[in-house]
Design a protein around this motif. Structure first.
Motif, PDB file in Angstrom:
ATOM      1  N   MET A 290      -9.954   3.889 -15.067  1.00 17.69           N
ATOM      2  CA  MET A 290     -10.040   4.023 -13.605  1.00 17.69           C
ATOM      3  C   MET A 290     -10.692   5.351 -13.237  1.00 17.69           C
ATOM      4  O   MET A 290     -11.487   5.432 -12.298  1.00 17.69           O
TER       5      MET A 290
ATOM      6  N   ASN B  84      -1.215   7.126  -9.344  1.00 16.99           N
ATOM      7  CA  ASN B  84      -0.215   7.758  -8.479  1.00 16.99           C
ATOM      8  C   ASN B  84       1.180   7.575  -9.083  1.00 16.99           C
ATOM      9  O   ASN B  84       1.347   6.913 -10.110  1.00 16.99           O
TER      10      ASN B  84
ATOM     11  N   LEU C 160       0.833  -1.208   0.000  1.00 19.37           N
ATOM     12  CA  LEU C 160       0.000   0.000   0.000  1.00 19.37           C
ATOM     13  C   LEU C 160       0.865   1.254   0.000  1.00 19.37           C
ATOM     14  O   LEU C 160       0.374   2.363  -0.160  1.00 19.37           O
ATOM     15  N   HIS C 161       2.171   1.071   0.194  1.00 20.15           N
ATOM     16  CA  HIS C 161       3.110   2.208   0.195  1.00 20.15           C
ATOM     17  C   HIS C 161       4.148   1.946  -0.905  1.00 20.15           C
ATOM     18  O   HIS C 161       3.797   1.726  -2.062  1.00 20.15           O
TER      19      HIS C 161
ATOM     20  N   VAL D  20     -10.524   7.715  -9.371  1.00 16.11           N
ATOM     21  CA  VAL D  20      -9.298   7.564  -8.586  1.00 16.11           C
ATOM     22  C   VAL D  20      -8.121   7.778  -9.549  1.00 16.11           C
ATOM     23  O   VAL D  20      -8.041   7.117 -10.584  1.00 16.11           O
TER      24      VAL D  20
ATOM     25  N   ASP E 284       3.648   5.743  -8.366  1.00 13.75           N
ATOM     26  CA  ASP E 284       4.145   4.379  -8.539  1.00 13.75           C
ATOM     27  C   ASP E 284       3.676   3.744  -9.840  1.00 13.75           C
ATOM     28  O   ASP E 284       4.380   2.918 -10.430  1.00 13.75           O
TER      29      ASP E 284
ATOM     30  N   LYS F 203     -14.035   5.055 -11.266  1.00 14.68           N
ATOM     31  CA  LYS F 203     -13.882   5.244  -9.819  1.00 14.68           C
ATOM     32  C   LYS F 203     -13.475   6.650  -9.408  1.00 14.68           C
ATOM     33  O   LYS F 203     -13.434   6.963  -8.216  1.00 14.68           O
TER      34      LYS F 203
ATOM     35  N   ALA G 171       4.112  -0.865  -3.751  1.00 11.73           N
ATOM     36  CA  ALA G 171       3.131  -0.851  -4.854  1.00 11.73           C
ATOM     37  C   ALA G 171       3.829  -0.902  -6.211  1.00 11.73           C
ATOM     38  O   ALA G 171       3.378  -1.597  -7.130  1.00 11.73           O
TER      39      ALA G 171
ATOM     40  N   LYS H 153      -6.188  13.508  -4.535  1.00 15.00           N
ATOM     41  CA  LYS H 153      -7.463  12.854  -4.811  1.00 15.00           C
ATOM     42  C   LYS H 153      -7.895  13.019  -6.265  1.00 15.00           C
ATOM     43  O   LYS H 153      -8.745  12.266  -6.750  1.00 15.00           O
TER      44      LYS H 153
ATOM     45  N   GLY I 244      -1.087   1.156  -7.736  1.00 16.43           N
ATOM     46  CA  GLY I 244      -0.684   2.303  -8.553  1.00 16.43           C
ATOM     47  C   GLY I 244      -1.788   3.338  -8.706  1.00 16.43           C
ATOM     48  O   GLY I 244      -1.628   4.309  -9.445  1.00 16.43           O
ATOM     49  N   PHE I 245      -2.898   3.123  -8.012  1.00 18.14           N
ATOM     50  CA  PHE I 245      -3.992   4.112  -8.046  1.00 18.14           C
ATOM     51  C   PHE I 245      -4.358   4.534  -6.633  1.00 18.14           C
ATOM     52  O   PHE I 245      -4.265   3.748  -5.695  1.00 18.14           O
ATOM     53  N   GLY I 246      -4.776   5.784  -6.525  1.00 10.11           N
ATOM     54  CA  GLY I 246      -5.218   6.302  -5.237  1.00 10.11           C
ATOM     55  C   GLY I 246      -4.060   6.888  -4.448  1.00 10.11           C
ATOM     56  O   GLY I 246      -2.894   6.515  -4.645  1.00 10.11           O
ATOM     57  N   HIS I 247      -4.396   7.834  -3.598  1.00  8.30           N
ATOM     58  CA  HIS I 247      -3.367   8.457  -2.759  1.00  8.30           C
ATOM     59  C   HIS I 247      -4.052   9.179  -1.618  1.00  8.30           C
ATOM     60  O   HIS I 247      -5.133   9.730  -1.782  1.00  8.30           O
ATOM     61  N   ARG I 248      -3.421   9.179  -0.457  1.00 10.07           N
ATOM     62  CA  ARG I 248      -3.989   9.856   0.697  1.00 10.07           C
ATOM     63  C   ARG I 248      -4.064  11.371   0.472  1.00 10.07           C
ATOM     64  O   ARG I 248      -4.995  12.030   0.905  1.00 10.07           O
TER      65      ARG I 248
ATOM     66  N   LYS J 280      -8.771  -3.387  -5.129  1.00 11.53           N
ATOM     67  CA  LYS J 280      -7.916  -2.249  -5.464  1.00 11.53           C
ATOM     68  C   LYS J 280      -6.964  -2.595  -6.603  1.00 11.53           C
ATOM     69  O   LYS J 280      -6.577  -3.742  -6.767  1.00 11.53           O
ATOM     70  N   ILE J 281      -6.583  -1.602  -7.358  1.00  6.20           N
ATOM     71  CA  ILE J 281      -5.557  -1.787  -8.392  1.00  6.20           C
ATOM     72  C   ILE J 281      -4.331  -1.012  -7.934  1.00  6.20           C
ATOM     73  O   ILE J 281      -4.422   0.182  -7.624  1.00  6.20           O
TER      74      ILE J 281
HETATM   75  N1  COA Z   1      -8.021   0.859  -6.648  1.00  4.27           N
HETATM   76  C1  COA Z   1      -9.352   0.989  -6.612  1.00  4.27           C
HETATM   77  N2  COA Z   1     -10.003   1.850  -5.795  1.00  4.27           N
HETATM   78  C2  COA Z   1      -9.255   2.616  -5.004  1.00  4.27           C
HETATM   79  C3  COA Z   1      -7.848   2.549  -4.991  1.00  4.27           C
HETATM   80  C4  COA Z   1      -7.240   1.617  -5.861  1.00  4.27           C
HETATM   81  N3  COA Z   1      -5.908   1.504  -5.896  1.00  4.27           N
HETATM   82  N4  COA Z   1      -7.368   3.426  -4.092  1.00  4.27           N
HETATM   83  C5  COA Z   1      -8.423   4.025  -3.549  1.00  4.27           C
HETATM   84  N5  COA Z   1      -9.557   3.540  -4.095  1.00  4.27           N
HETATM   85  C6  COA Z   1     -10.930   3.934  -3.743  1.00  4.27           C
HETATM   86  C7  COA Z   1     -11.339   3.194  -2.496  1.00  4.27           C
HETATM   87  O1  COA Z   1     -11.944   1.949  -2.799  1.00  4.27           O
HETATM   88  C8  COA Z   1     -12.299   4.168  -1.890  1.00  4.27           C
HETATM   89  O2  COA Z   1     -13.494   4.104  -2.627  1.00  4.27           O
HETATM   90  P1  COA Z   1     -14.900   4.017  -1.901  1.00  4.27           P
HETATM   91  O3  COA Z   1     -15.015   5.340  -1.193  1.00  4.27           O
HETATM   92  O4  COA Z   1     -15.866   3.811  -3.021  1.00  4.27           O
HETATM   93  O5  COA Z   1     -14.799   2.874  -0.945  1.00  4.27           O
HETATM   94  C9  COA Z   1     -11.662   5.523  -2.186  1.00  4.27           C
HETATM   95  O6  COA Z   1     -10.915   5.323  -3.382  1.00  4.27           O
HETATM   96  C10 COA Z   1     -10.754   6.030  -1.076  1.00  4.27           C
HETATM   97  O7  COA Z   1      -9.720   5.061  -0.871  1.00  4.27           O
HETATM   98  P2  COA Z   1      -9.034   4.736   0.506  1.00  4.27           P
HETATM   99  O8  COA Z   1      -8.385   3.397   0.436  1.00  4.27           O
HETATM  100  O9  COA Z   1      -9.997   4.967   1.625  1.00  4.27           O
HETATM  101  O10 COA Z   1      -7.918   5.877   0.564  1.00  4.27           O
HETATM  102  P3  COA Z   1      -6.738   5.960   1.579  1.00  4.27           P
HETATM  103  O11 COA Z   1      -6.297   7.370   1.587  1.00  4.27           O
HETATM  104  O12 COA Z   1      -7.066   5.339   2.885  1.00  4.27           O
HETATM  105  O13 COA Z   1      -5.600   5.012   0.936  1.00  4.27           O
HETATM  106  C11 COA Z   1      -3.943   4.266  -0.555  1.00  4.27           C
HETATM  107  C12 COA Z   1      -4.628   5.493   0.088  1.00  4.27           C
HETATM  108  C13 COA Z   1      -2.736   4.750  -1.342  1.00  4.27           C
HETATM  109  C14 COA Z   1      -3.462   3.299   0.531  1.00  4.27           C
HETATM  110  C15 COA Z   1      -4.952   3.552  -1.487  1.00  4.27           C
HETATM  111  O14 COA Z   1      -5.338   4.434  -2.516  1.00  4.27           O
HETATM  112  C16 COA Z   1      -4.388   2.271  -2.077  1.00  4.27           C
HETATM  113  O15 COA Z   1      -4.471   1.225  -1.428  1.00  4.27           O
HETATM  114  N6  COA Z   1      -3.798   2.312  -3.294  1.00  4.27           N
HETATM  115  C17 COA Z   1      -3.191   1.153  -3.908  1.00  4.27           C
HETATM  116  C18 COA Z   1      -1.759   0.991  -3.425  1.00  4.27           C
HETATM  117  C19 COA Z   1      -0.828   2.021  -3.980  1.00  4.27           C
HETATM  118  O16 COA Z   1      -0.794   2.280  -5.178  1.00  4.27           O
HETATM  119  N7  COA Z   1      -0.018   2.582  -3.089  1.00  4.27           N
HETATM  120  C20 COA Z   1       0.965   3.599  -3.424  1.00  4.27           C
HETATM  121  C21 COA Z   1       0.576   4.910  -2.859  1.00  4.27           C
HETATM  122  S1  COA Z   1       1.609   6.214  -3.465  1.00  4.27           S
END
Ligand code: COA
Length: 354
Positions: A286, A295, A209-210, A292, A297, A290, A213, A253, A246-250, A243-244
């Motif tokens: 994506m 990121n 998840l960090h 999303v 990575d 979604k 990925a 957004k 390489g997508f999403g970020h804290r 989850k996929i």
């Molecule tokens: N694939 C699909 N959906 C994703 C997603 C992903 N990689 N990352 C986030 N989402 C969706 C979540 O399902 C959630 O949707 P919902 O509200 O419908 O349930 C929403 O986006 C918020 O995601 P959340 O996991 O709560 O965000 P977070 O801030 O807690 O987590 C990450 C951030 C990075 C951990 C998360 O995006 C993730 O697990 N990403 C994949 C791992 C990754 O690429 N990590 C590298 C980070 S630089």
């Protein structure tokens, strides 16, 4: 003292101050006030490392001194090489974490020790990667930070690819209170030593998840025949709520500026590359499905693949760069230290009789 309940995962919670990095109101990542993507475009990675640690870009003499300090710790302790042969483990992050922990460092003072640890990363990574695959370690080279790293990670000398790598190293270097940096700050806050603090950060970076990925992206990616197959994959994952990587970020957004920068660099390298077209198809689908964003990575994995870097080295490469951010945060944590020790809300059993 009254207690404050915060969201799970500390989402949106400000736990302390930092002067190292931030994301501004327009979504730009800033290192010590400079835009990270501009640094990536125009500055050498070693200078950015200096900036992150010292809060200013180096003068000519400081640049030479910094390069000298990194270079004096470029060798490998013979006994550690023997340990590497015993490890019988191909997971480079696991080996890096273990070797960083046991390495017999020479520096006495904390500030020297932190830099020595950072300086030893590339060689430890290269040697353990090669030894665990039955190859001889490479002879070191006298070159810039990025050229040396490119050589140690690929066994090839290629100034153009090293220039591309330079940009990625900068973008990976720092990101305020990300999980590994926070883990390092928790460890440092107990007044544990620099090595223990960096090992905490390394252990945390390893997770998928960090930092981990980037090592998982090509696994699903390289198998796609065409864009349609890639889009179907996204649809299936979204439908099953998986989850996929390489997508999403804290923090980002809607758009990760680092990912978009790297994407444009890939376009410059080869906009017709099959892998690039697949990547865009996945990214667009994506977003459509979604909302999303990709990121860093996601595009970094494709970038490193195109630079000829082995997938097992992606997260270690991230570590060789982020270690300079960790140094800055170690120092900052100790400047105004207070032990990081939150509380929890108990939901377990009570009143049990023996
Ligand atoms: N694939 C699909 N959906 C994703 C997603 C992903 N990689 N990352 C986030 N989402 C969706 C979540 O399902 C959630 O949707 P919902 O509200 O419908 O349930 C929403 O986006 C918020 O995601 P959340 O996991 O709560 O965000 P977070 O801030 O807690 O987590 C990450 C951030 C990075 C951990 C998360 O995006 C993730 O697990 N990403 C994949 C791992 C990754 O690429 N990590 C590298 C980070 S630089």
């Amino acid at each position: 003292m009254s207690e404050i309940e915060v969201p799970k995962g500390l989402n949106g919670v400000v736990v302390d101050e930092t002067a190292v990095a931030t994301t501004d109101d327009s979504g730009n990542l800033l290192y010590r006030g400079y835009r990270a993507v501009e640094l990536a475009e125009r500055v050498d990675a070693a200078d950015v490392a200096y900036l992150i640690v010292n809060d200013r870009l180096p003068s000519d003499s400081e640049r030479k001194e910094f390069a000298h300090r990194l270079k004096e710790h470029s060798g490998m302790d013979g006994k550690v090489s023997e340990v590497m042969k015993l490890l019988k483990e191909k997971d480079v992050m696991r080996n890096l974490r273990s070797i960083v922990s046991l390495y017999p460092y020479e520096s006495k003072d904390d500030s020297d020790l932190l830099l020595e640890i950072a300086a030893r990363f590339p060689r430890i990574i290269s040697d353990t990667f090669r030894i665990s695959r039955g190859q001889e370690p490479l002879e070191d080279v006298d070159a810039s930070f990025s050229e040396r790293l490119y050589y140690l990670f690929t066994g090839k000398k290629d100034a153009e690819k090293a220039r591309y790598l330079n940009k990625l190293l900068i973008l990976y270097m720092e990101h305020e209170f990300n999980a590994s940096t926070f883990a390092l700050r928790v460890t440092a806050s107990t007044l544990a030593d620099p090595v223990s603090s960096i090992v905490s950060a390394l252990a945390t970076l390893k997770g998928p998840l960090h930092g981990g990925a980037n090592a998982e992206i090509l696994d699903f990616f390289l198998g796609f025949k065409d864009e349609e197959e890639a889009r179907n994959y996204v649809d299936e994952k979204v439908a099953s709520k998986e989850k996929i990587m390489g997508f999403g970020h804290r923090v980002y957004k809607t758009r990760d500026p680092r990912a978009q920068f790297v994407k444009e660099e890939i376009r410059k390298m080869d906009k017709e590359a099959h892998i690039f077209k697949i990547a865009e198809a996945i990214e667009n689908r994506m977003w459509e499905k979604k909302k999303v964003p990709a990121n860093l990575d996601f595009y970094a994995a494709i970038y490193m693949h195109m630079l000829g870097i082995d997938q097992n080295l992606y997260t270690p490469l991230f570590a060789s760069s982020r270690v300079f951010g960790w140094i800055a945060h170690y120092n900052e944590q100790l400047e105004g230290n207070k032990i990081i020790r939150p509380s929890s809300r108990y939901v377990g059993k009570t009143g049990r009789e023996l």
